[in-house]
Design an enzyme around this catalytic site. Structure first.
Site, mmCIF file in Angstrom:
data_model
loop_
_atom_site.group_PDB
_atom_site.id
_atom_site.type_symbol
_atom_site.label_atom_id
_atom_site.label_comp_id
_atom_site.label_asym_id
_atom_site.label_seq_id
_atom_site.Cartn_x
_atom_site.Cartn_y
_atom_site.Cartn_z
ATOM 1 N N TYR A 17 -3.332 1.245 5.552
ATOM 2 C CA TYR A 17 -2.971 -0.100 4.022
ATOM 3 C C TYR A 17 -3.494 -0.828 3.818
ATOM 4 C CZ TYR A 17 2.356 1.693 4.225
ATOM 5 O OH TYR A 17 3.898 1.944 4.346
ATOM 6 N N HIS A 22 -3.346 -2.691 -2.686
ATOM 7 C CA HIS A 22 -2.472 -3.919 -2.599
ATOM 8 C C HIS A 22 -2.605 -5.126 -1.564
ATOM 9 C CE1 HIS A 22 2.342 -4.839 -4.226
ATOM 10 N NE2 HIS A 22 2.523 -3.799 -3.050
ATOM 11 N N PHE A 68 5.969 -6.723 5.921
ATOM 12 C CA PHE A 68 5.589 -5.948 4.432
ATOM 13 C C PHE A 68 5.906 -6.497 3.429
ATOM 14 C CE2 PHE A 68 6.145 -2.461 7.621
ATOM 15 C CZ PHE A 68 5.050 -1.529 6.909
ATOM 16 N N ASN A 70 6.984 -6.766 0.918
ATOM 17 C CA ASN A 70 8.331 -7.805 0.192
ATOM 18 C C ASN A 70 9.042 -8.951 0.628
ATOM 19 O OD1 ASN A 70 8.850 -5.849 2.006
ATOM 20 N ND2 ASN A 70 10.721 -4.777 0.668
ATOM 21 N N ASN A 116 6.710 -7.759 -5.389
ATOM 22 C CA ASN A 116 7.457 -8.176 -4.884
ATOM 23 C C ASN A 116 6.852 -9.621 -3.537
ATOM 24 O OD1 ASN A 116 9.810 -6.238 -6.169
ATOM 25 N ND2 ASN A 116 8.615 -4.326 -4.634
#
Length: 194
Positions: A17, A22, A68, A70, A116
């Site tokens: 990621y 994000h 993560f 969220n 989130n």
């Protein structure tokens, strides 16, 4: 106006990621760490990587949650609680679908806009949304069904170039908060155009 004591950059952990849209918040924290000549270190009790530094003589902590996205509030809540940092002393840096790549905006409070990471931070701060946000524009894929794939992919070369420019400006503006205050930094960043 409260002084910022904690700056949080949101993202997802791991190489998979690292370069995705994000993780724009984490990219800015990495730039700030380089600017202030410090290194983030893993701190398991805060569920993230963190470091304390002085900016213009003022103590501030940088934090990148290693949860993560969220679950970002777990890290923010743990560190804020431990150091007795109030929500209005926190600046959260995150990606923003509703702004085009190459723009960024500073503001205090507001909703989570479906983000989130923000949603969890608000919950972990006792449903208090009074923290500051630095929203880094990543653009929108056009339809909400495309959002999940969009934020978890790398930006196009043109968008990446635009992001690099706005990240440079945002780095200067975060430093400016500690020298000239939030209002001047906000006015400068919110009017930035490539």
């Amino acid at each position: 106006m409260s002084e910022i004591k904690l700056i949080v950059g949101l993202g997802n952990p791991g190489e998979k990621y690292a370069d995705t849209r994000h993780n724009a918040g984490e990219w800015l924290i990495e730039r700030l760490a380089r600017r202030f000549n410090v290194s983030l270190n893993p701190e398991s009790k805060f569920f993230g990587k963190t470091v304390r530094t002085l900016v213009n003589g003022k103590e501030v902590r940088l934090l990148v949650p290693t949860t993560f996205m969220n679950l970002s509030g777990k890290a923010v809540g743990a560190l804020a609680s431990f150091y007795r940092i109030k929500p209005e002393e926190i600046l959260v840096i995150h990606d923003e679908l509703d702004l085009p790549a190459g723009t960024a905006k500073l503001k205090q409070g507001g909703g989570h806009g479906g983000h989130n990471g923000l949603k969890d931070i608000v919950a972990q701060l006792g449903n208090n949304n009074n923290f500051y946000r630095l929203r880094i524009g990543i653009g929108h894929p056009g339809h909400r069904d495309l959002v999940a794939g969009y934020v978890l992919n790398k930006p196009s070369p043109a968008d990446r170039n635009a992001l690099e420019k706005v990240l440079d400006e945002a780095t200067d503006c975060v430093e400016m908060i500690f020298k000239d205050g939030m209002i001047k930094a906000t006015n400068r960043l919110n009017s930035f155009k490539i």
